[in-house]
Design a protein around this motif. Structure first.
Motif, PDB file in Angstrom:
ATOM      1  N   THR A   1      -2.619  -0.016  -7.120  1.00  0.00           N
ATOM      2  CA  THR A   1      -1.715  -1.029  -7.658  1.00  0.00           C
ATOM      3  C   THR A   1      -0.281  -0.603  -7.393  1.00  0.00           C
ATOM      4  OG1 THR A   1      -1.592  -0.024  -9.862  1.00  0.00           O
ATOM      5  CG2 THR A   1      -3.340  -1.657  -9.473  1.00  0.00           C
ATOM      6  N   ALA A   2       0.593  -1.598  -7.232  1.00  0.00           N
ATOM      7  CA  ALA A   2       2.006  -1.324  -6.993  1.00  0.00           C
ATOM      8  C   ALA A   2       2.804  -2.571  -7.351  1.00  0.00           C
ATOM      9  CB  ALA A   2       2.255  -0.941  -5.538  1.00  0.00           C
ATOM     10  N   TYR A   3       4.026  -2.361  -7.845  1.00  0.00           N
ATOM     11  CA  TYR A   3       4.901  -3.511  -8.078  1.00  0.00           C
ATOM     12  C   TYR A   3       5.749  -3.727  -6.831  1.00  0.00           C
ATOM     13  CZ  TYR A   3       8.523  -0.001  -9.188  1.00  0.00           C
ATOM     14  OH  TYR A   3       9.402   1.044  -9.143  1.00  0.00           O
ATOM     15  N   ALA A   4       5.948  -5.000  -6.493  1.00  0.00           N
ATOM     16  CA  ALA A   4       6.692  -5.334  -5.273  1.00  0.00           C
ATOM     17  C   ALA A   4       7.384  -6.672  -5.474  1.00  0.00           C
ATOM     18  CB  ALA A   4       5.748  -5.384  -4.064  1.00  0.00           C
ATOM     19  N   GLY A   5       8.707  -6.664  -5.436  1.00  0.00           N
ATOM     20  CA  GLY A   5       9.471  -7.892  -5.532  1.00  0.00           C
ATOM     21  C   GLY A   5       9.666  -8.518  -4.158  1.00  0.00           C
TER      22      GLY A   5
ATOM     23  N   GLY B   1       6.853  -5.061 -13.021  1.00  0.00           N
ATOM     24  CA  GLY B   1       7.584  -3.865 -12.637  1.00  0.00           C
ATOM     25  C   GLY B   1       8.814  -3.676 -13.512  1.00  0.00           C
ATOM     26  N   PRO B   2       9.578  -2.615 -13.318  1.00  0.00           N
ATOM     27  CA  PRO B   2      10.732  -2.329 -14.162  1.00  0.00           C
ATOM     28  C   PRO B   2      11.813  -3.397 -14.113  1.00  0.00           C
ATOM     29  CG  PRO B   2      10.650  -0.864 -12.250  1.00  0.00           C
ATOM     30  CD  PRO B   2       9.348  -1.571 -12.305  1.00  0.00           C
ATOM     31  N   ALA B   3      11.895  -4.137 -13.016  1.00  0.00           N
ATOM     32  CA  ALA B   3      12.889  -5.201 -12.903  1.00  0.00           C
ATOM     33  C   ALA B   3      12.227  -6.573 -12.902  1.00  0.00           C
ATOM     34  CB  ALA B   3      13.711  -5.016 -11.622  1.00  0.00           C
ATOM     35  N   GLY B   4      11.039  -6.660 -13.470  1.00  0.00           N
ATOM     36  CA  GLY B   4      10.315  -7.923 -13.537  1.00  0.00           C
ATOM     37  C   GLY B   4       9.531  -8.259 -12.292  1.00  0.00           C
ATOM     38  N   GLU B   5       9.310  -7.283 -11.401  1.00  0.00           N
ATOM     39  CA  GLU B   5       8.577  -7.547 -10.168  1.00  0.00           C
ATOM     40  C   GLU B   5       7.090  -7.808 -10.462  1.00  0.00           C
ATOM     41  OE1 GLU B   5      11.550  -4.173  -9.254  1.00  0.00           O
ATOM     42  OE2 GLU B   5      10.124  -4.708 -10.825  1.00  0.00           O
ATOM     43  N   THR B   6       6.466  -8.561  -9.576  1.00  0.00           N
ATOM     44  CA  THR B   6       5.029  -8.805  -9.666  1.00  0.00           C
ATOM     45  C   THR B   6       4.274  -7.518  -9.348  1.00  0.00           C
ATOM     46  OG1 THR B   6       5.332 -11.097  -8.973  1.00  0.00           O
ATOM     47  CG2 THR B   6       3.106 -10.196  -8.797  1.00  0.00           C
TER      48      THR B   6
ATOM     49  N   LEU C   1      -5.297  -9.134  -1.463  1.00  0.00           N
ATOM     50  CA  LEU C   1      -4.238  -8.826  -2.426  1.00  0.00           C
ATOM     51  C   LEU C   1      -4.516  -9.635  -3.685  1.00  0.00           C
ATOM     52  CD1 LEU C   1      -1.613  -7.092  -2.352  1.00  0.00           C
ATOM     53  CD2 LEU C   1      -0.368  -9.201  -1.921  1.00  0.00           C
ATOM     54  N   ALA C   2      -4.240  -9.051  -4.836  1.00  0.00           N
ATOM     55  CA  ALA C   2      -4.472  -9.732  -6.108  1.00  0.00           C
ATOM     56  C   ALA C   2      -3.308  -9.413  -7.042  1.00  0.00           C
ATOM     57  CB  ALA C   2      -5.800  -9.297  -6.737  1.00  0.00           C
ATOM     58  N   VAL C   3      -3.001 -10.365  -7.924  1.00  0.00           N
ATOM     59  CA  VAL C   3      -1.943 -10.172  -8.915  1.00  0.00           C
ATOM     60  C   VAL C   3      -2.549  -9.570 -10.175  1.00  0.00           C
ATOM     61  CG1 VAL C   3      -0.233 -11.324 -10.373  1.00  0.00           C
ATOM     62  CG2 VAL C   3      -0.579 -12.081  -8.012  1.00  0.00           C
ATOM     63  N   VAL C   4      -1.929  -8.515 -10.673  1.00  0.00           N
ATOM     64  CA  VAL C   4      -2.352  -7.909 -11.939  1.00  0.00           C
ATOM     65  C   VAL C   4      -1.691  -8.710 -13.064  1.00  0.00           C
ATOM     66  CG1 VAL C   4      -2.403  -5.823 -13.345  1.00  0.00           C
ATOM     67  CG2 VAL C   4      -2.575  -5.653 -10.850  1.00  0.00           C
ATOM     68  N   GLU C   5      -2.454  -9.575 -13.696  1.00  0.00           N
ATOM     69  CA  GLU C   5      -1.912 -10.455 -14.720  1.00  0.00           C
ATOM     70  C   GLU C   5      -1.417  -9.652 -15.923  1.00  0.00           C
ATOM     71  OE1 GLU C   5      -1.403 -13.477 -14.203  1.00  0.00           O
ATOM     72  OE2 GLU C   5      -2.611 -13.827 -12.409  1.00  0.00           O
TER      73      GLU C   5
ATOM     74  N   ALA D   1       0.823  -1.206   0.000  1.00  0.00           N
ATOM     75  CA  ALA D   1       0.000   0.000   0.000  1.00  0.00           C
ATOM     76  C   ALA D   1       0.859   1.258   0.000  1.00  0.00           C
ATOM     77  CB  ALA D   1      -0.924  -0.002   1.223  1.00  0.00           C
ATOM     78  N   ASP D   2       2.022   1.184   0.641  1.00  0.00           N
ATOM     79  CA  ASP D   2       2.912   2.346   0.703  1.00  0.00           C
ATOM     80  C   ASP D   2       3.433   2.727  -0.681  1.00  0.00           C
ATOM     81  OD1 ASP D   2       4.523   4.277   2.308  1.00  0.00           O
ATOM     82  OD2 ASP D   2       6.187   3.139   1.472  1.00  0.00           O
ATOM     83  N   LYS D   3       3.509   1.742  -1.585  1.00  0.00           N
ATOM     84  CA  LYS D   3       3.987   2.007  -2.944  1.00  0.00           C
ATOM     85  C   LYS D   3       2.847   2.179  -3.939  1.00  0.00           C
ATOM     86  CE  LYS D   3       7.357  -0.425  -4.606  1.00  0.00           C
ATOM     87  NZ  LYS D   3       8.303   0.660  -4.917  1.00  0.00           N
ATOM     88  N   ALA D   4       1.603   1.984  -3.488  1.00  0.00           N
ATOM     89  CA  ALA D   4       0.464   1.992  -4.401  1.00  0.00           C
ATOM     90  C   ALA D   4       0.130   3.407  -4.866  1.00  0.00           C
ATOM     91  CB  ALA D   4      -0.757   1.372  -3.725  1.00  0.00           C
ATOM     92  N   GLY D   5      -0.399   3.480  -6.084  1.00  0.00           N
ATOM     93  CA  GLY D   5      -0.872   4.744  -6.616  1.00  0.00           C
ATOM     94  C   GLY D   5      -2.354   4.913  -6.366  1.00  0.00           C
TER      95      GLY D   5
END
Length: 264
Positions: free
Chosen positions: A35-39, A75-80, A67-71, A27-31
């Motif tokens: 949604t947010a990418y997090a490795g 992210g920029p480094a391949g993060e989910t 929590l759900a995965v955005v299929e 949530a801290d990285k979410a817009g």
């Protein structure tokens, strides 16, 4: 950072322990779209938890629906890329109210009467205890927290050929992985080929010993760190093995080839 998403996690999420901290990190990285990418490495750093603990927490959050995965998104480094579905549309209490304003929670004037504050607006229940929406909500959250959550998931269909080939090669595997870990194995299969995973496992398998799938996930991770120049695609170099391993490995690879040929 979405303050509304973070507020939802603090006040409405049923997560506990590491799962709650993981949800707060996302949530801290979410817009604004929650949604947010997090490795996994980032979540390990923020939660100060081990990899297996973080993955278990992510799996529990995915299963709970918080929590759900955005299929199809990375992210920029391949993060989910994750999404907080229940936080969408949530607005934190007091958002948009200017400091010093008389309007706000607990200051709603009753028609034709004085203002009613938070304490005055409650209805006492028999026996003197107060029952309000907040108490009911807390009770539901406590009941949800007491429900056990599964730490493992059924084997996804994409990994069934690999599991069969490992069994044919004499490699004992206890498939007790969460959804996130199964996706990691599937990524290795797509990148290196199932034959490479079976060959490496057959070479390293202790005689007659059954290992958890998390052990083999760490072993297969060596394929990502192997030198770029290898004898050929999907080939794992290893020293000479006993004849039993060789026969079992041949059986496992033959099973994989037959399953590929049977695929329409």
């Amino acid at each position: 950072m979405s303050l509304d998403a973070t507020d939802w996690v603090w006040n409405q999420s049923a997560a506990r322990g590491t799962a709650l901290v993981v949800l707060l990190a996302v949530a801290d990285k979410a817009g604004a779209d929650c949604t947010a990418y997090a490795g996994t490495a980032m979540l390990m750093q923020r939660t100060r938890a081990a990899r297996s603990t973080v993955r278990g927490a992510v799996d529990a959050l995915l299963e709970s629906g918080e929590l759900a995965v955005v299929e199809g998104a990375l992210g920029p480094a391949g993060e989910t890329v994750y999404r907080l579905p229940h936080a969408v549309g949530h607005t934190r209490e007091g958002a948009g109210i200017r400091p010093g304003s008389d309007s706000g929670p607990g200051r709603k004037p009753a028609p034709g009467g004085p203002e009613i504050g938070p304490e005055e607006g409650r209805n006492p229940a028999p026996g003197g205890s107060e029952i309000g929406p907040q108490n009911i909500s807390n009770k539901k959250e406590q009941e949800a927290q007491q429900q056990p959550r599964a730490s493992r998931s059924p084997l996804i269909p994409e990994l069934r050929p690999l599991a069969d080939a490992l069994a044919a090669a004499g490699v004992g595997v206890r498939w007790s992985l969460g959804l996130g870990e199964q996706r990691d194995v599937w990524r290795l299969v797509q990148q290196h080929g199932a034959e490479a995973l079976v060959a490496l496992a057959a070479h390293r398998a202790p005689s007659g010993a059954e290992k958890p799938a998390r052990y083999w996930l760490r072993v297969w991770g060596d394929l990502d760190r192997a030198p770029a120049a290898r004898p050929g695609p999907n080939v794992v170099p290893f020293r000479s093995a006993p004849a039993a391993y060789t026969d079992n490995l041949a059986a496992g690879l033959a099973l994989l080839q037959s399953q590929k040929g049977a695929t329409p």
